[in-house]
Write an enzyme that holds these catalytic residues in place. Structure first.
Site, PDB file in Angstrom:
ATOM      1  N   LYS A   1      17.445   7.284  11.714  1.00 24.60           N
ATOM      2  CA  LYS A   1      16.734   6.700  12.805  1.00 24.60           C
ATOM      3  C   LYS A   1      15.224   6.074  13.024  1.00 24.60           C
ATOM      4  O   LYS A   1      14.964   6.459  12.223  1.00 24.60           O
ATOM      5  CB  LYS A   1      16.291   8.290  13.532  1.00 24.60           C
ATOM      6  CG  LYS A   1      15.747   8.408  15.199  1.00 24.60           C
ATOM      7  CD  LYS A   1      16.914   7.803  16.181  1.00 24.60           C
ATOM      8  CE  LYS A   1      16.051   8.151  17.593  1.00 24.60           C
ATOM      9  NZ  LYS A   1      17.379   7.554  17.971  1.00 24.60           N
TER      10      LYS A   1
ATOM     11  N   SER B   1      21.366   5.926  21.836  1.00 24.69           N
ATOM     12  CA  SER B   1      20.733   8.208  21.803  1.00 24.69           C
ATOM     13  C   SER B   1      20.328   8.170  23.057  1.00 24.69           C
ATOM     14  O   SER B   1      21.174   8.631  23.329  1.00 24.69           O
ATOM     15  CB  SER B   1      18.575   7.355  21.875  1.00 24.69           C
ATOM     16  OG  SER B   1      18.099   8.453  20.355  1.00 24.69           O
TER      17      SER B   1
END
Length: 601
Positions: free
Chosen positions: A187, A386
């Site tokens: 991430k 996401s």
């Protein structure tokens, strides 16, 4: 009648889902008579001269949303619809496609290319023209029957790059400390603020994405040109820029200026030299109704709901009217469709890098309830990552383009510690509070205390576990297996399909075919696609004040909205820049650095 398959994904059970491949169908005598009558009674602005050439210019950004008649810019749904209408319109002889530098992603590029190939099944011609051409432009142009370029054309088929920019050193110099919690080793949203160089995990992920995109490009071009992959790669590595060489090696049909191509088309259509070639442009042809051409009006209806842009929970006073996905408005639309008996199924079209994690979860719940009442199929465009993937995983079936960027199952949150900056400029801020954690996000003039940092980290971990566990349940995986493909990693559609994050590889028409299958409708039965995300128009657009003013107003509002919401947990994919190296000026490099920073948080 819309169609494609684009389904080259490995690890996907192709027999389980229909391909949705376009099949051109000749109209019978009655259908032809109906279409001719409808054209006779069409409104003046929908009329087109017989024998016209549809001239479409595609360049810059391409939205996945419908556009109003006052809006500037291009709309992918309208581009694709124009291809379909032109295939069946007896007044259209062929298409002349101007292709200039594009700013869209590879998902939209693939959709346009597929519609060119589908249009060719009608037997009509499609000719391309490329005055400035990189990999994306050539990817589309190579699908045309003929491709022309002027003698002075800029060709930059030099390969692809992926870039990651970092502001850690810049912020350090001005006394700003980003305190970021990102869950998932891949991430990398937040890295651009905190780091000065790329992490090994981010390098691994970006390298895999770049390899996928480059390999796909080489494969498709080699098949289209009948060349070996090695020959394509060698040509790229030579750095060829001479237009003459491109013609000699069969990359373009011929070297001609625009007026010379128009003259060729006049000869092809036997237009007298004293007369102009009859043409109709993209904007005018977009106003021709599908009903006129017998392409809609069928009894069974499938709803299409489009969700594009960054995700927020409520409409901010700072946000532009047409920007982003606003959860409260989206939920209202989902509930109205759930309560309606008009629609046999729903296509949820997603083009979003994510945003507010809470908003994503609230929409996930409503999509889940909708999917319990009727078939819901997700179609992904350039990106559904996401928070965008969070929405998608509530559907029964997910369809992605082979180069859609998806996954990125992770969260990021944080705040700026401005203590050193405030000291340098002589600014002071005092807070009086009650409650141990009352200053958690309010006190930007100091760093987190240890107990605050611990609470902040636990909150982010909790949001991640919720996201991951729901993804595992939605995709019928164990939590451990989902953890292996989560961790904030971004995948291409092909790779996501092979890992169980996506069900099928293809475009919108494959999603439609799957929706028919789920709704127990015959695959060859025509349905009416009802667009529920209608375009809105701003006052500057209605007044015709120009695209620059409209875009500047929109960009400023979006920037202020992002800054205003930076203290909430985000399920957002970082901005990934994929393009060819183009010798940009220092000003452009700085601009891109700032743009990456603004998009990343």
């Amino acid at each position: 009648m819309v169609g494609d398959n684009g389904s080259s994904g490995f690890g996907v059970d192709e027999d389980k889902y229909p391909s949705g491949e376009f099949v051109y169908r000749e109209y019978n005598l009655w259908e032809n008579l109906v279409v001719k009558f409808r054209m006779l009674v069409a409104l003046p602005w929908e009329r087109v001269k017989k024998g016209s050439v549809l001239v479409m210019k595609i360049r810059g950004e391409i939205s996945d949303q419908l556009k109003s008649r006052f809006s500037s810019g291009l709309s992918l749904p309208q581009i694709c619809e124009n291809f379909i209408k032109a295939a069946y319109d007896p007044r259209i002889s062929g298409i002349y496609l101007h292709i200039e530098p594009l700013s869209c992603g590879w998902g939209k590029t693939e959709e346009i290319r597929r519609h060119i190939l589908d249009f060719k099944k009608s037997g009509k011609f499609i000719v391309g023209y490329v005055p400035a051409c990189g990999e994306k432009e050539y990817y589309i142009g190579s699908a045309c029957e003929e491709l022309y370029a002027p003698p002075s054309a800029y060709f930059q088929l030099y390969g692809l790059t992926v870039q990651a920019s970092f502001l850690g050193g810049v912020l350090e110099k001005i006394g700003v400390e980003p305190q970021v919690q990102r869950i998932g080793k891949y991430k990398s949203a937040g890295d651009q603020l905190t780091r000065k160089s790329i992490s090994e995990e981010n390098r691994e992920m970006l390298t895999a994405l770049l390899d996928n995109i480059y390999a796909n490009w080489v494969e498709k071009i080699s098949l289209e040109k009948g060349k070996k992959k090695e020959d394509i790669e060698n040509f790229i590595d030579e750095g060829v820029y001479e237009v003459e060489r491109l013609k000699e090696d069969g990359w373009i049909t011929d070297i001609k200026y625009d007026d010379e191509v128009m003259s060729l088309l006049k000869e092809r259509l036997a237009t007298p030299s004293t007369k102009n070639l009859p043409t109709v442009d993209y904007r005018k042809y977009s106003r021709v109704k599908k009903w006129t051409l017998g392409l809609t009006g069928f009894r069974d209806q499938i709803a299409i709901i489009r969700a594009s842009g960054s995700i927020s929970r409520v409409r901010s006073p700072l946000s532009a009217s047409s920007s982003g996905i606003v959860a409260e408005q989206f939920i209202e639309k989902i509930r109205s469709v759930r309560e309606s008996k008009r629609y046999k199924a729903v296509i949820l079209r997603i083009d979003s890098p994510g945003g507010d994690a809470l908003a994503s979860d609230l929409m996930w719940r409503e999509i889940k309830l909708l999917a319990a009442s009727k078939p819901v199929v997700v179609s992904m465009a350039d990106v559904a990552a996401s928070g965008g993937y969070y929405m998608a995983m509530a559907a029964q079936t997910i369809v992605a383009e082979n180069l859609t960027l998806t996954g990125s199952i992770g969260v990021v949150t944080g705040k700026f510690n401005l203590e050193k900056l405030y000291e340098r400029i002589g600014f002071n801020k005092e807070i009086i509070s009650r409650g141990r954690y009352a200053e958690l996000t309010a006190a930007e003039q100091r760093p987190f205390r240890d107990d605050e940092a611990e609470l902040f980290a636990k909150s982010a971990q909790n949001a991640y576990r919720s996201f991951r566990d729901k993804a595992a349940s939605s995709r019928s995986m164990t939590v451990d297996k989902m953890e292996g493909v989560a961790q904030g990693r971004v995948w291409t559609g092909n790779d996501a399909a092979s890992r169980g994050l996506v069900d099928a590889v293809g475009g919108l028409s494959r999603a439609v075919a799957i929706a028919k299958q789920k709704a127990n409708l015959p695959l060859d039965k025509q349905v009416t696609l009802v667009e529920l995300s209608r375009p809105s128009t701003s006052l500057p657009q209605i007044l015709g004040l120009g695209s620059t003013l409209v875009e500047a107003d929109k960009a400023l509002k979006e920037l202020l909205q992002v800054m205003a919401s930076s203290d909430v947990v985000q399920a957002r994919m970082e901005g990934i820049m994929m393009e060819q190296l183009d010798g940009a000026s220092y000003a452009n490099i700085i601009f891109r650095l700032i743009k990456d920073y603004l998009r990343a948080f």
